[in-house]
Motif scaffolding. Structure first.
Motif, PDB file in Angstrom:
ATOM      1  N   GLY A 211       0.806  -1.207   0.000  1.00 53.76           N
ATOM      2  CA  GLY A 211       0.000   0.000   0.000  1.00 53.76           C
ATOM      3  C   GLY A 211       0.842   1.262   0.000  1.00 53.76           C
ATOM      4  O   GLY A 211       1.934   1.321   0.580  1.00 53.76           O
ATOM      5  N   PHE A 212       0.324   2.278  -0.670  1.00 55.16           N
ATOM      6  CA  PHE A 212       0.993   3.581  -0.705  1.00 55.16           C
ATOM      7  C   PHE A 212       0.683   4.409   0.548  1.00 55.16           C
ATOM      8  O   PHE A 212       1.390   5.362   0.852  1.00 55.16           O
ATOM      9  N   THR A 213      -0.384   4.056   1.264  1.00 54.45           N
ATOM     10  CA  THR A 213      -0.892   4.910   2.337  1.00 54.45           C
ATOM     11  C   THR A 213      -0.871   4.165   3.665  1.00 54.45           C
ATOM     12  O   THR A 213      -1.639   3.216   3.867  1.00 54.45           O
ATOM     13  N   GLU A 214      -0.013   4.586   4.568  1.00 55.41           N
ATOM     14  CA  GLU A 214       0.071   3.982   5.884  1.00 55.41           C
ATOM     15  C   GLU A 214      -1.042   4.505   6.791  1.00 55.41           C
ATOM     16  O   GLU A 214      -1.629   5.552   6.552  1.00 55.41           O
ATOM     17  N   THR A 215      -1.313   3.750   7.869  1.00 56.16           N
ATOM     18  CA  THR A 215      -2.269   4.190   8.881  1.00 56.16           C
ATOM     19  C   THR A 215      -1.538   4.338  10.210  1.00 56.16           C
ATOM     20  O   THR A 215      -0.531   3.673  10.464  1.00 56.16           O
ATOM     21  N   HIS A 216      -2.055   5.194  11.054  1.00 56.21           N
ATOM     22  CA  HIS A 216      -1.425   5.465  12.345  1.00 56.21           C
ATOM     23  C   HIS A 216      -1.955   4.570  13.453  1.00 56.21           C
ATOM     24  O   HIS A 216      -1.535   4.711  14.599  1.00 56.21           O
ATOM     25  N   ASP A 217      -2.898   3.695  13.139  1.00 51.07           N
ATOM     26  CA  ASP A 217      -3.491   2.881  14.193  1.00 51.07           C
ATOM     27  C   ASP A 217      -3.215   1.393  14.005  1.00 51.07           C
ATOM     28  O   ASP A 217      -3.885   0.552  14.587  1.00 51.07           O
ATOM     29  N   GLY A 218      -2.244   1.072  13.149  1.00 49.14           N
ATOM     30  CA  GLY A 218      -1.840  -0.322  13.004  1.00 49.14           C
ATOM     31  C   GLY A 218      -2.592  -1.114  11.966  1.00 49.14           C
ATOM     32  O   GLY A 218      -2.307  -2.296  11.762  1.00 49.14           O
ATOM     33  N   HIS A 219      -3.556  -0.512  11.274  1.00 45.14           N
ATOM     34  CA  HIS A 219      -4.256  -1.223  10.209  1.00 45.14           C
ATOM     35  C   HIS A 219      -3.343  -1.376   8.994  1.00 45.14           C
ATOM     36  O   HIS A 219      -2.341  -0.681   8.849  1.00 45.14           O
ATOM     37  N   GLY A 220      -3.719  -2.271   8.099  1.00 47.41           N
ATOM     38  CA  GLY A 220      -2.923  -2.494   6.902  1.00 47.41           C
ATOM     39  C   GLY A 220      -2.863  -1.267   6.017  1.00 47.41           C
ATOM     40  O   GLY A 220      -3.792  -0.453   5.992  1.00 47.41           O
ATOM     41  N   LYS A 221      -1.764  -1.138   5.271  1.00 49.41           N
ATOM     42  CA  LYS A 221      -1.622  -0.015   4.351  1.00 49.41           C
ATOM     43  C   LYS A 221      -2.696  -0.090   3.264  1.00 49.41           C
ATOM     44  O   LYS A 221      -3.022  -1.168   2.768  1.00 49.41           O
ATOM     45  N   LEU A 222      -3.186   1.085   2.886  1.00 49.93           N
ATOM     46  CA  LEU A 222      -4.210   1.163   1.846  1.00 49.93           C
ATOM     47  C   LEU A 222      -3.577   1.576   0.516  1.00 49.93           C
ATOM     48  O   LEU A 222      -2.391   1.882   0.442  1.00 49.93           O
ATOM     49  N   ASP A 223      -4.403   1.599  -0.537  1.00 49.71           N
ATOM     50  CA  ASP A 223      -3.933   1.879  -1.898  1.00 49.71           C
ATOM     51  C   ASP A 223      -2.938   0.822  -2.369  1.00 49.71           C
ATOM     52  O   ASP A 223      -2.022   1.115  -3.145  1.00 49.71           O
ATOM     53  N   ASP A 224      -3.107  -0.398  -1.920  1.00 46.76           N
ATOM     54  CA  ASP A 224      -2.271  -1.493  -2.390  1.00 46.76           C
ATOM     55  C   ASP A 224      -2.846  -2.073  -3.673  1.00 46.76           C
ATOM     56  O   ASP A 224      -3.916  -1.668  -4.138  1.00 46.76           O
ATOM     57  N   GLN A 225      -2.140  -3.020  -4.262  1.00 47.00           N
ATOM     58  CA  GLN A 225      -2.615  -3.701  -5.478  1.00 47.00           C
ATOM     59  C   GLN A 225      -2.355  -5.185  -5.336  1.00 47.00           C
ATOM     60  O   GLN A 225      -1.280  -5.611  -4.902  1.00 47.00           O
ATOM     61  N   ASN A 226      -3.340  -5.982  -5.677  1.00 42.27           N
ATOM     62  CA  ASN A 226      -3.198  -7.435  -5.668  1.00 42.27           C
ATOM     63  C   ASN A 226      -4.231  -7.991  -6.636  1.00 42.27           C
ATOM     64  O   ASN A 226      -5.363  -8.264  -6.263  1.00 42.27           O
TER      65      ASN A 226
END
Length: 715
Positions: A211-226
């Motif tokens: 993911g290109f976008t990290e989170t501050h609460d420990g969730h998985g990075k968003l804007d990923d590709q699969n």
């Protein structure tokens, strides 16, 4: 400024060349032969957008075409990347925007403004349009309304994706790529004859990155590709000058979902694009699966070519998305949203296109389209104490008959006329549940919509008239007047509801006035296309939010769109090629008051969303031949866009995307006959992330800088 200097020089060169060539009324046989010869001599793409084979320089419309090898080298892995390589094309909230014409209704009852076709089959839902793109022969983009040959929902234009078909040759290819964000991309293809009359082709692709976008609460990075895709095709030569092509495909995308960045930070474009927080204990996700079957029968009848095209597609979409990267303010609708959608469509098209060298050429046909969608979204507004949930079934049908003919009135001068009749219907039934969470109370209300209705016609005639002339054997000038429309529809609720907002909204329509000159010069080393256009745009369908809450679609009485586009390429010797484009666009609203609460706000004269006044791109490819027969090849491309606006439909606040540049670089070694290669690349060197889809005071963002290496082979 260098890009502008080059394109202005290209214009001057084109017009200087015109003055040096003989004027109108050339021998038509010579002109036809030149068109046939153009593609093999210059590498010019042959396009089929007008339902017959034509060299790009001989198609009398505003059309851009990009070959499959160039798409791969440019890093295009899905249709959303096309906005980086084709002028006046952008990805909007509901499909693609072309020349500022877009759709904002991404629900199951809305329709895109740009018709998106895969091997001739229209893909109705915007979500499915941006899946994996692989083993592509070319992409053709028709700009402007295409109401005659393509019909409804083509007010902005048409994107045709044409895949490679099986051939009677044993061959294969493969590639692997690795880049930052742990990017891994794989592509493969094998083609083989089974018998003298049957050929088979299998192709696939796999794309993955963190993911290109990290989170501050420990969730998985968003804007990923699969994602991955597979396509198998068979081509049958069944005799009597008849062929049958059958293909089946399956594509899957399973990710953590897109990040929605709060407006202030998305616009600020600082170095921190991470999400401040999401819903505690809730992971977002997006699961999309799609598959389809295409069958195309072609038969040479001598006087004409008969084509029957069948398409069937089915998809499922499951998504959980957070809108909590915004202040925890009760006036701001933070939310936890779950989407559930099943979609199925089928279409049939029958065409008869004339053949032969006479002065008259024509195409006639009939078309049928049907889609069904089931949706059950849940919208939990976590800081406002209520939930909206839905259980909805929608269906749409479209019938059409069309014809278009071109007649050569004198050698070198042709006139074209076309007409299409379309009849549309759309239904949606179901229930909305409004739940007050704190009190555990639920209030259901029924949705019962049907289009046509309410005095709105569910059918429409669209037409085209044009004239074209051969200024020389290699230069074509044309002028046209074309109409197009997008079907009307209905808002949420039912016709019996009492509301200040009309339940039904009308079809939108465009009459386009266009003129252009295109062709080749300098011994076919230069290809250029210069187009000017003006739209009379009426009853523009625009998504807004009522003061009482809820999204609606209304008709804006008028808008005006005008502009100029220049594009082409120039081959300098045997090792250098320059691609160029420059576009000017002036797209503005007519008299339009967007807010019920404040009628003094008028958007008259303000730009339509996503309509930058200036865009341009220049790319240079340089090959250095080596003694062993191989080559070193490098390329650099610079795209420029002036600023444009995106509207917050809750407040009528227009948010500005600033002007930007985008630079893409490549350098590689290619073995003799391109049997294998290794290449390094960098995309979006400036690391500029553009504003994407706006919703509830947040934006998605485009991809950041990416770099890596790729290698491939073919046999």
């Amino acid at each position: 400024m260098k890009a502008f200097h080059f394109t202005s020089s290209a214009i001057a060169l084109g017009f200087a060349a015109l003055n040096a060539w003989p004027a109108l009324a050339q021998d038509s046989t010579a002109a036809s032969q030149a068109a046939a010869d153009a593609a093999p001599d210059t590498g010019e793409i042959v396009v089929t957008a007008l339902r017959r084979d034509q060299a790009l320089s001989k198609a009398p419309v505003a059309i851009a075409a990009v070959g499959g090898e160039k798409l791969m080298s440019e890093g295009v892995t899905s249709a959303k990347d096309l906005q980086n390589v084709i002028p006046n094309v952008q990805l909007g909230p509901a499909g693609f925007a072309i020349r500022g014409v877009a759709s904002s209704d991404f629900s199951e009852k809305g329709d895109p403004s740009t018709a998106y076709n895969l091997d001739g089959v229209n893909i109705a839902r915007p979500t499915e349009q941006t899946l994996t793109m692989f083993d592509v022969s070319r992409v053709e983009v028709l700009r402007g309304p295409q109401g005659t040959l393509y019909g409804r929902n083509a007010t902005a234009g048409v994107i045709n994706v044409i895949t490679n078909r099986p051939t009677q040759k044993f061959e294969g290819s493969g590639s692997i790529e690795y880049g930052n964000y742990d990017t891994v991309r794989l592509n493969g293809m094998v083609n083989a004859p089974i018998t003298d009359s049957i050929a088979f082709r299998l192709a696939g692709a796999y794309n993955n990155h963190d993911g290109f976008t990290e989170t501050h609460d420990g969730h998985g990075k968003l804007d990923d590709q699969n994602d991955f895709g597979l396509r198998a095709g068979l081509l049958f030569d069944i005799g009597s000058a008849t062929t049958l092509f059958v293909s089946g495909d399956y594509e899957q995308s399973h990710t953590n979902g897109q990040a929605r960045i709060a407006v202030e930070r998305a616009v600020a474009q600082d170095d921190d694009h991470s999400l401040r927080y999401q819903n505690p204990g809730v992971d977002t996700y997006s699961r999309f699966n799609s598959g389809g079957v295409t069958a195309e029968l072609n038969s040479d009848l001598g006087f004409a070519k008969l084509t029957y095209l069948f398409g069937w597609r089915k998809s499922t979409w499951r998504e959980r998305a957070s809108r909590n990267d915004i202040p925890a303010d009760a006036s701001v609708p933070n939310g936890d949203f779950i989407s559930y959608q099943n979609h199925q469509q089928d279409s049939h098209e029958l065409r008869l296109a004339s053949q032969g060298a006479g002065p008259l050429s024509w195409v006639v046909g009939a078309y049928y389209f049907h889609e069904k969608t089931y949706t059950a979204p849940i919208l939990d507004f976590v800081n406002q104490g209520f939930t909206l949930s839905y259980d909805l079934n929608a269906s749409a049908k479209s019938y059409a008959g069309f014809g278009q003919a071109t007649y050569e009135v004198t050698p070198g001068i042709r006139v074209t006329g076309g007409l299409r009749y379309t009849k549309d219907s759309k239904d949606r039934t179901g229930t909305q549940y409004f739940t007050l969470n704190a009190l555990d109370l639920t209030f259901p209300s029924n949705y019962d919509g049907h289009y046509p209705g309410g005095g709105i016609s569910g059918s429409r005639w669209t037409w085209k008239g044009s004239v074209e002339g051969d200024i020389s054997a290699s230069i074509l000038a044309y002028a046209s007047v074309t109409s197009g429309y997008k079907a009307g529809g209905f808002n949420d609720g039912s016709p019996a509801d009492v509301s200040s907002v009309p339940f039904y909204y009308k079809p939108e329509s465009i009459i386009s006035y266009e003129a252009g000159i295109k062709g080749t010069a300098l011994d076919r080393a230069l290809y250029f296309s210069l187009t000017g256009f003006y739209y009379d745009y009426q009853d523009l369908q625009l998504g807004l939010v009522k003061t009482t809450g809820g999204a609606v679609t209304l008709n804006v009485p008028k808008a005006k769109v005008k502009g100029i586009e220049l594009e082409g390429h120039y081959r300098v010797g045997s090792g250098t090629k320059i691609d160029y484009s420059l576009a000017y666009l002036d797209a503005t609203y007519g008299d339009f008051h967007p807010l019920e609460s404040d009628p003094t706000i008028n958007f008259k004269g303000t730009p339509l969303d996503r309509s930058p006044k200036w865009t341009g791109r220049v790319g240079v490819t340089q090959d250095f031949p080596l003694a062993n027969g191989g080559r070193i090849s490098g390329s650099a491309a610079l795209k420029f866009s002036s600023s444009y606006l995106v509207t917050d439909n809750n407040t009528a606040n227009q948010i500005k995307q600033g002007s930007y540049t985008r630079t893409d670089l490549q350098l590689g070694y290619f073995a003799p006959e391109d049997r294998w290669y290794v290449q390094a690349y960098a995309k979006n060197v400036e690391n500029k992330r553009l504003l994407g889809v706006y919703e509830l005071q947040s934006f998605t963002l485009s991809d950041p800088r990416q770099y890596g290496v790729r290698a491939g082979f073919k046999f």
